[in-house]
Design an enzyme around this catalytic site. Structure first.
Site, mmCIF file in Angstrom:
data_model
loop_
_atom_site.group_PDB
_atom_site.id
_atom_site.type_symbol
_atom_site.label_atom_id
_atom_site.label_comp_id
_atom_site.label_asym_id
_atom_site.label_seq_id
_atom_site.Cartn_x
_atom_site.Cartn_y
_atom_site.Cartn_z
ATOM 1 N N ASP A 96 0.797 -1.228 0.000
ATOM 2 C CA ASP A 96 0.000 0.000 0.000
ATOM 3 C C ASP A 96 0.826 1.273 0.000
ATOM 4 O O ASP A 96 0.355 2.328 0.398
ATOM 5 C CB ASP A 96 -0.904 -0.005 1.235
ATOM 6 C CG ASP A 96 -0.110 -0.197 2.522
ATOM 7 O OD1 ASP A 96 1.121 0.020 2.502
ATOM 8 O OD2 ASP A 96 -0.710 -0.563 3.553
ATOM 9 N N GLU A 118 -0.078 -9.018 -1.378
ATOM 10 C CA GLU A 118 -0.719 -8.459 -0.185
ATOM 11 C C GLU A 118 -1.931 -7.594 -0.578
ATOM 12 O O GLU A 118 -2.120 -6.471 -0.112
ATOM 13 C CB GLU A 118 0.271 -7.649 0.679
ATOM 14 C CG GLU A 118 -0.147 -7.531 2.128
ATOM 15 C CD GLU A 118 0.802 -6.676 2.959
ATOM 16 O OE1 GLU A 118 0.727 -5.446 2.911
ATOM 17 O OE2 GLU A 118 1.648 -7.267 3.670
ATOM 18 N N GLU A 132 -2.223 5.174 2.864
ATOM 19 C CA GLU A 132 -2.140 3.755 2.493
ATOM 20 C C GLU A 132 -3.489 3.138 2.138
ATOM 21 O O GLU A 132 -3.574 2.305 1.235
ATOM 22 C CB GLU A 132 -1.476 2.951 3.619
ATOM 23 C CG GLU A 132 0.009 3.225 3.798
ATOM 24 C CD GLU A 132 0.308 4.481 4.598
ATOM 25 O OE1 GLU A 132 -0.645 5.085 5.156
ATOM 26 O OE2 GLU A 132 1.488 4.881 4.668
ATOM 27 N N HIS A 208 5.492 5.625 12.723
ATOM 28 C CA HIS A 208 5.838 6.470 11.567
ATOM 29 C C HIS A 208 4.643 6.963 10.767
ATOM 30 O O HIS A 208 4.814 7.631 9.747
ATOM 31 C CB HIS A 208 6.772 5.698 10.633
ATOM 32 C CG HIS A 208 6.110 4.541 9.939
ATOM 33 N ND1 HIS A 208 5.371 4.690 8.785
ATOM 34 C CD2 HIS A 208 6.062 3.228 10.233
ATOM 35 C CE1 HIS A 208 4.912 3.508 8.399
ATOM 36 N NE2 HIS A 208 5.315 2.604 9.269
ATOM 37 N N ARG A 210 1.787 8.849 8.862
ATOM 38 C CA ARG A 210 1.584 10.272 8.550
ATOM 39 C C ARG A 210 0.381 10.873 9.269
ATOM 40 O O ARG A 210 0.398 12.035 9.677
ATOM 41 C CB ARG A 210 1.401 10.433 7.033
ATOM 42 C CG ARG A 210 2.692 10.598 6.265
ATOM 43 C CD ARG A 210 2.407 10.746 4.775
ATOM 44 N NE ARG A 210 3.517 11.355 4.055
ATOM 45 C CZ ARG A 210 4.645 10.734 3.723
ATOM 46 N NH1 ARG A 210 4.830 9.480 4.071
ATOM 47 N NH2 ARG A 210 5.607 11.369 3.065
ATOM 48 N N HIS A 241 12.172 6.105 13.129
ATOM 49 C CA HIS A 241 12.056 6.296 11.684
ATOM 50 C C HIS A 241 12.766 7.611 11.310
ATOM 51 O O HIS A 241 12.665 8.580 12.063
ATOM 52 C CB HIS A 241 10.572 6.362 11.332
ATOM 53 C CG HIS A 241 10.307 6.267 9.866
ATOM 54 N ND1 HIS A 241 10.583 7.287 8.997
ATOM 55 C CD2 HIS A 241 9.816 5.257 9.112
ATOM 56 C CE1 HIS A 241 10.260 6.918 7.771
ATOM 57 N NE2 HIS A 241 9.785 5.687 7.807
HETATM 58 C C1 UD1 Z 1 6.535 4.959 3.747
HETATM 59 C C2 UD1 Z 1 5.169 4.619 3.184
HETATM 60 C C3 UD1 Z 1 4.356 3.869 4.219
HETATM 61 C C4 UD1 Z 1 5.116 2.680 4.765
HETATM 62 C C5 UD1 Z 1 6.494 3.127 5.262
HETATM 63 C C6 UD1 Z 1 7.328 1.946 5.678
HETATM 64 C C7 UD1 Z 1 4.051 6.125 1.612
HETATM 65 C C8 UD1 Z 1 3.368 7.426 1.414
HETATM 66 N N1 UD1 Z 1 4.470 5.859 2.852
HETATM 67 O O1 UD1 Z 1 6.310 5.868 4.823
HETATM 68 O O2 UD1 Z 1 3.153 3.411 3.613
HETATM 69 O O3 UD1 Z 1 4.393 2.141 5.846
HETATM 70 O O4 UD1 Z 1 7.185 3.804 4.201
HETATM 71 O O5 UD1 Z 1 8.420 2.347 6.453
HETATM 72 O O6 UD1 Z 1 4.225 5.378 0.677
HETATM 73 N N2 UD1 Z 1 13.802 8.728 5.066
HETATM 74 C C9 UD1 Z 1 15.185 8.645 5.081
HETATM 75 N N3 UD1 Z 1 15.776 7.449 4.741
HETATM 76 C C10 UD1 Z 1 15.056 6.351 4.373
HETATM 77 C C11 UD1 Z 1 13.666 6.450 4.387
HETATM 78 C C12 UD1 Z 1 13.054 7.648 4.726
HETATM 79 O O7 UD1 Z 1 15.877 9.611 5.397
HETATM 80 O O8 UD1 Z 1 15.653 5.313 4.068
HETATM 81 C C13 UD1 Z 1 13.164 10.013 5.454
HETATM 82 C C14 UD1 Z 1 13.230 11.051 4.311
HETATM 83 O O9 UD1 Z 1 13.328 12.335 4.854
HETATM 84 C C15 UD1 Z 1 11.859 10.871 3.656
HETATM 85 C C16 UD1 Z 1 10.994 10.633 4.880
HETATM 86 O O10 UD1 Z 1 11.786 9.804 5.734
HETATM 87 O O11 UD1 Z 1 11.468 11.990 2.889
HETATM 88 C C17 UD1 Z 1 9.647 9.998 4.635
HETATM 89 O O12 UD1 Z 1 9.738 8.833 3.842
HETATM 90 P P1 UD1 Z 1 8.386 8.325 3.094
HETATM 91 O O13 UD1 Z 1 8.714 7.093 2.317
HETATM 92 O O14 UD1 Z 1 7.739 9.433 2.362
HETATM 93 O O15 UD1 Z 1 7.414 7.997 4.300
HETATM 94 P P2 UD1 Z 1 7.433 6.828 5.362
HETATM 95 O O16 UD1 Z 1 6.880 7.336 6.635
HETATM 96 O O17 UD1 Z 1 8.762 6.191 5.370
HETATM 97 N N1 UDP Z 2 11.942 -3.175 10.692
HETATM 98 C C1 UDP Z 2 13.340 -3.200 10.622
HETATM 99 N N2 UDP Z 2 14.060 -2.343 11.394
HETATM 100 C C2 UDP Z 2 13.462 -1.452 12.251
HETATM 101 C C3 UDP Z 2 12.052 -1.414 12.306
HETATM 102 C C4 UDP Z 2 11.325 -2.288 11.515
HETATM 103 O O1 UDP Z 2 13.895 -4.003 9.861
HETATM 104 O O2 UDP Z 2 14.169 -0.699 12.938
HETATM 105 C C5 UDP Z 2 11.158 -4.097 9.833
HETATM 106 C C6 UDP Z 2 10.111 -4.917 10.537
HETATM 107 O O3 UDP Z 2 10.648 -6.130 11.012
HETATM 108 C C7 UDP Z 2 9.077 -5.129 9.432
HETATM 109 C C8 UDP Z 2 9.170 -3.868 8.627
HETATM 110 O O4 UDP Z 2 10.431 -3.289 8.919
HETATM 111 O O5 UDP Z 2 9.454 -6.195 8.597
HETATM 112 C C9 UDP Z 2 8.055 -2.920 8.980
HETATM 113 O O6 UDP Z 2 8.291 -1.699 8.365
HETATM 114 P P1 UDP Z 2 7.545 -0.363 8.750
HETATM 115 O O7 UDP Z 2 7.000 -0.449 10.123
HETATM 116 O O8 UDP Z 2 8.484 0.735 8.430
HETATM 117 O O9 UDP Z 2 6.400 -0.275 7.657
HETATM 118 P P2 UDP Z 2 4.909 -0.841 7.594
HETATM 119 O O10 UDP Z 2 4.947 -2.299 7.823
HETATM 120 O O11 UDP Z 2 4.106 -0.069 8.584
HETATM 121 O O12 UDP Z 2 4.513 -0.488 6.194
#
Ligand code: UD1
Ligand code: UDP
Length: 376
Positions: A96, A118, A132, A208, A210, A241
């Site tokens: 998602d 999924e 999502e 994490h 939004r 995060h």
């Molecule tokens: C995203 C997904 C969410 C998913 C989550 C898993 C969307 C809109 N959101 O949310 O569905 O549950 O990933 O973790 O698709 N950033 C870093 N390094 C990284 C990753 C992120 O610095 O490796 C920081 C950056 O500033 C980035 C911000 O986090 O702009 C947000 O990342 P983003 O992918 O937009 O949102 P997530 O909360 O990670």
């Molecule tokens: N995870 C990880 N390191 C962390 C936190 C989570 O590897 O510090 C893994 C966790 O085991 C799971 C996945 O990341 O497999 C979940 O990701 P996240 O919570 O970011 O996203 P969501 O599942 O909510 O989309």
């Protein structure tokens, strides 16, 4: 059959890795290409490295504090270019995220069939989780093959008039990855993490979403501090995060407490080990709601809705909302009431048997055989 797999974030990479391996194990049938959007950078790269995946295309879209609209447009354009270059027989997306939705849309514009791994998860509330819930609904509407992890997910798809012959109940590939990860050797550099859970009860935290930025995040963090202050035998590990909206509240409210460890996101293997060591997990994550039941660790979900009600029904997770007093009270109950705790800790994983990827690859192999039959 040329298969283009598209992933963008940490959980997509974790959950698609076993499927990529299953496809690559059948090179006689599949020619597999992996495109990463780079919606996540460091968090996803570590997973790609752990599973030894070969990346064929990297769109490298991530920018600091990115907007959903920005991710959508960049992934739409980037995946369109890959589709033009590769003309795959099928595109596979996961879950998602905005990468998944935008990749499905790009595939639709190129008239390429899309499989959704999924598929069918729903909260039925378009604002929770945001974005999502709409990403997965829109992706399902665009997709041709729906790999539903559970019977409930299949029912959600049928209720939206997805034809039954397009749905395969497979289990969740998260469990495929988890069963492998839980058996791998793993050590910690940080002595606090190494000893976690040995002398005190460990509460493992992630957050994490939004829709919780701002006041709800402050409530969650305040609840954690309350719990640690009230219980000398409790410690918290919180891999934060990297999203700046998350870190601000976490650092302001939780930093500096001797029994609270704020750390960088952990590698998947150490994180799985900590889930095992934890007394309980406090999270708003989707994937952790799937993993913890297999590890026998109760999960309190800091949200008002979940697209994974199977875990709540199985008794291993509970929705506790985002209010400080509610979260603190529910944690306290699990700390104090052994019977309640034991009941949650002994519940059974409803998300799969570790063979979901084989089932998906099997379905695609059948499609490939049929295609061959048609073209012969
Ligand atoms: C995203 C997904 C969410 C998913 C989550 C898993 C969307 C809109 N959101 O949310 O569905 O549950 O990933 O973790 O698709 N950033 C870093 N390094 C990284 C990753 C992120 O610095 O490796 C920081 C950056 O500033 C980035 C911000 O986090 O702009 C947000 O990342 P983003 O992918 O937009 O949102 P997530 O909360 O990670
Ligand atoms: N995870 C990880 N390191 C962390 C936190 C989570 O590897 O510090 C893994 C966790 O085991 C799971 C996945 O990341 O497999 C979940 O990701 P996240 O919570 O970011 O996203 P969501 O599942 O909510 O989309």
């Amino acid at each position: 059959m040329k298969v283009l797999v598209v992933v963008g974030t940490r959980p997509e990479a974790i959950k698609m890795a076993p499927l990529v391996a299953a496809l690559e194990a059948r090179r006689d049938i599949f020619d597999t290409r992996l495109c990463v959007s780079g919606q996540h950078r460091d968090m996803m790269d570590s997973v790609i490295h752990l599973f030894g995946l070969t990346v064929h295309y990297d769109l490298n879209v991530m920018v600091h504090n990115q907007s959903v609209a920005d991710i959508t447009t960049k992934v739409l354009t980037g995946v369109s270019g890959v589709l033009e270059a590769e003309s795959p027989d099928v595109v596979l997306i996961h879950g998602d995220t905005t990468t998944s939705f935008a990749a499905a849309l790009a595939a639709h514009y190129h008239r390429a069939p899309v499989g959704h791994v999924e598929a069918g998860l729903r909260t039925h509330d378009k604002w929770h989780p945001f974005p999502e819930e709409m990403n997965r609904r829109l992706a399902d509407a665009l997709c041709d093959y729906h790999y539903a992890p559970t019977e409930r997910a299949r029912e959600n798809l049928l209720a939206e008039n997805i034809p039954p012959e397009q749905i395969v109940v497979t289990g969740n590939t998260a469990i495929d990855a988890l069963l492998w990860a839980a058996k791998q050797p793993c050590s910690f550099d940080d002595p606090f993490l190494e000893r976690a859970g040995a002398d005190r009860r460990l509460i493992l935290v992630t957050a994490h979403r939004r829709e919780s930025f701002g006041a709800p995040f402050r409530e969650m963090c305040s609840a954690m501090r309350d719990v640690v202050n009230h219980n000398d035998n409790v410690e918290v590990i919180y891999p934060m995060h990297p999203n700046p909206n998350v870190r601000k509240a976490a650092c302001e409210i939780l930093r500096g407490h001797e029994r609270i460890r704020l750390v960088e996101p952990l590698g998947y293997l150490p994180f799985v080990q900590l889930q095992k060591k934890a007394y309980l997990i406090l999270t708003d994550s989707g994937g952790i709601q799937e993993e913890a039941p297999s590890l026998g660790t109760p999960v309190l979900v800091m949200r008002d809705t979940t697209e994974r009600p199977e875990a709540v029904d199985a008794g291993v997770s509970k929705l506790v909302g985002t209010k400080r007093a509610d979260i603190a009270r529910e944690v306290q109950q699990l700390l104090d009431k052994e019977a309640d705790y034991n009941q949650m800790a002994s519940a059974v994983n409803p998300f799969g048997d570790g063979h979901a990827s084989e089932r998906i690859a099997g379905h695609l192999a059948d499609l490939a055989q049929n295609q061959r039959g048609i073209h012969a």
